[in-house]
Design a protein around this motif. Structure first.
Motif, PDB file in Angstrom:
ATOM      1  N   LEU A 210       0.805  -1.306  -0.072  1.00 12.14           N
ATOM      2  CA  LEU A 210      -0.109  -0.016  -0.131  1.00 12.14           C
ATOM      3  C   LEU A 210       0.893   1.287  -0.094  1.00 12.14           C
ATOM      4  O   LEU A 210       0.497   2.360  -0.399  1.00 12.14           O
ATOM      5  N   ASN A 211       1.924   1.397   0.722  1.00  8.14           N
ATOM      6  CA  ASN A 211       2.814   2.253   0.707  1.00  8.14           C
ATOM      7  C   ASN A 211       3.633   2.748  -0.719  1.00  8.14           C
ATOM      8  O   ASN A 211       3.617   3.798  -1.062  1.00  8.14           O
ATOM      9  N   TRP A 212       3.965   1.507  -1.447  1.00  5.18           N
ATOM     10  CA  TRP A 212       4.279   1.922  -2.649  1.00  5.18           C
ATOM     11  C   TRP A 212       3.301   2.307  -3.727  1.00  5.18           C
ATOM     12  O   TRP A 212       3.597   3.025  -4.504  1.00  5.18           O
ATOM     13  N   LEU A 213       2.244   1.660  -3.531  1.00 11.28           N
ATOM     14  CA  LEU A 213       1.267   2.052  -4.383  1.00 11.28           C
ATOM     15  C   LEU A 213       0.822   3.482  -4.212  1.00 11.28           C
ATOM     16  O   LEU A 213       0.517   4.403  -5.024  1.00 11.28           O
ATOM     17  N   SER A 214       0.850   4.026  -2.977  1.00 14.33           N
ATOM     18  CA  SER A 214       0.341   5.517  -2.645  1.00 14.33           C
ATOM     19  C   SER A 214       1.844   6.351  -2.898  1.00 14.33           C
ATOM     20  O   SER A 214       1.133   7.591  -3.630  1.00 14.33           O
ATOM     21  N   ALA A 215       2.837   5.896  -2.876  1.00  6.71           N
ATOM     22  CA  ALA A 215       3.918   6.723  -3.779  1.00  6.71           C
ATOM     23  C   ALA A 215       3.776   6.792  -4.925  1.00  6.71           C
ATOM     24  O   ALA A 215       4.004   7.858  -5.646  1.00  6.71           O
ATOM     25  N   ALA A 216       3.412   5.815  -5.652  1.00 11.08           N
ATOM     26  CA  ALA A 216       3.133   5.816  -7.191  1.00 11.08           C
ATOM     27  C   ALA A 216       2.065   6.924  -7.459  1.00 11.08           C
ATOM     28  O   ALA A 216       2.210   7.632  -8.585  1.00 11.08           O
ATOM     29  N   ARG A 217       1.238   6.893  -6.515  1.00 11.49           N
ATOM     30  CA  ARG A 217      -0.093   7.683  -7.115  1.00 11.49           C
ATOM     31  C   ARG A 217       0.340   9.202  -6.616  1.00 11.49           C
ATOM     32  O   ARG A 217      -0.334   9.947  -7.561  1.00 11.49           O
TER      33      ARG A 217
END
Length: 396
Positions: A210-217
């Motif tokens: 979730l952290n990596w997906l949020s950073a990508a967002r």
């Protein structure tokens, strides 16, 4: 009609009504304060609180949604938007920068309460095994919302020319008040309320994915807003010499097309019930998107018709960005914990709001200092960050 489908339609209707006013308000402020002689960076500063409080709201709003229910957070968002619009009914001479920023702060809180509630609610209206249907429902909600935001941009330009700034605010506040009353009556009570009271310390995600997906967002939306929010409308109004209505119509058409593509993303990515999209799917599409801002910038520098190169490039960007955004929206809803889904969704959209804030500020600074092409270079760099974050997500 199935009760869950009926609730989905009520949630979607609320989201649509809010989105129309949100898009119109943004266009009204950009064009109205440009008319008053504000610089690009000064106009960008009017949105600082809008985006900043969006960051805070997504984090705290997810916690509130889990404790109180998503119906309450959605209705609160509608009410705050009515208050924000009413604050801007003052005569132009009394609309100080601080007052407008305060109204925008309320609007930012309202927008992210509304969005977090709508996206979280979908997760609860479908069983866990219906991933293909979830992808389609998320794509439809997100796509229709953005299409209507585009209509809102156009509506803002039209209302400014027809009713003036204060008249436009009154019309939107009155319409949204009616929607709010209907929502209080029709929306299911305690939707999304967690089975136990979550602690405030649960706000920050402990999931690496979730952290990596949020950073990508974060990188994805910063890369869009660095040219879209301030630089593009001011370039079209000042350098290209377009009228207010023409600027509003173009931005509206772009966002409407973006929303339509989002709604059809499941077909474009060839995903189905048996094979929903994965992190690998997202990585492939963001790699394609990452090339476009630099190609558009080069085309503007060396083309005999830079405006035509820009407009054609932005149409391609529209398609690829819409697909990326829709894939992200599905991945977060699919991976969120069902009990207290708003906590995970809120954390993710906090990163979305932070990206918008960074993009907005960079847009005003870079356009004022170096022009639109510099904004496109920055967009490409931010998309490289999105590529790296999505690659790390794939490795999880």
């Amino acid at each position: 009609m199935n009760a869950d489908v009926r609730q989905y339609l009520i949630v979607t209707g609320n989201y649509w009504a809010f989105t129309l006013t949100d898009g119109a308000l943004r266009m009204l402020i950009v064009l109205h304060f440009y008319q008053l002689g504000y610089s690009p960076l000064a106009i960008a500063s009017l949105f600082v609180f809008y985006e900043f409080f969006g960051i805070v709201t997504n984090l705290v709003g997810g916690w509130l949604g889990a404790r109180l229910g998503l119906n309450k957070t959605m209705n609160l968002g509608l009410l705050l938007q009515i208050v924000a619009l009413s604050m801007l009914l003052l005569p132009t001479a009394q609309l100080t920068v601080v007052w407008v920023m305060a109204a925008q702060a309320l609007s930012g809180i309202a927008k992210d309460l509304n969005k977090m509630s709508a996206k979280s609610a979908i997760k609860l209206l479908l069983p866990d095994e219906a991933q293909g249907a979830l992808y389609k429902w998320v794509a439809l909600l997100t796509g229709s919302k953005n299409a209507l935001k585009g209509v809102g941009f156009f509506l803002g330009g039209v209302l400014l020319a027809w009713l003036g700034f204060q008249g436009a605010m009154a019309a939107m506040a009155g319409s949204l008040l009616l929607v709010w009353v209907l929502s209080l009556v029709l929306l299911k009570q305690d939707l999304g309320k967690k089975s136990f009271k979550p602690k405030f310390t649960e706000l920050l995600s402990k999931s690496a994915s979730l952290n990596w997906l949020s950073a990508a967002r974060f990188c994805l939306f910063a890369s869009r807003d660095v040219w879209f929010v301030i630089a593009l409308p001011l370039y079209l109004a000042s350098i290209a010499g377009w009228s207010q209505s023409a600027v509003g119509a173009f931005l509206a058409s772009w966002v409407i097309a973006y929303g339509i593509v989002q709604a059809f993303t499941p077909k474009l990515t060839r995903s189905n019930k048996q094979a929903p999209p994965t992190a690998s799917t997202a990585l492939n599409w963001v790699l394609l998107l990452a090339l476009l801002p630099w190609l558009i910038g080069v085309a503007m520098l060396y083309s005999a018709q830079p405006l035509l190169a820009l407009l054609c490039g932005l149409l391609l960007y529209c398609v690829f960005f819409a697909i990326n955004s829709s894939l992200h929206s599905y991945l977060i809803v699919a991976s969120a914990n069902r009990d207290g889904v708003s906590l995970d969704v809120g954390f993710y959209y906090m990163a979305n709001a932070a990206g918008r804030l960074a993009g907005t500020l960079l847009s005003g600074w870079a356009y004022q200092s170096y022009g639109l092409v510099a904004c496109l270079w920055l967009s490409g760099l931010l998309l490289l960050g999105a590529v790296l974050c999505t690659w790390r997500l794939k490795l999880q």
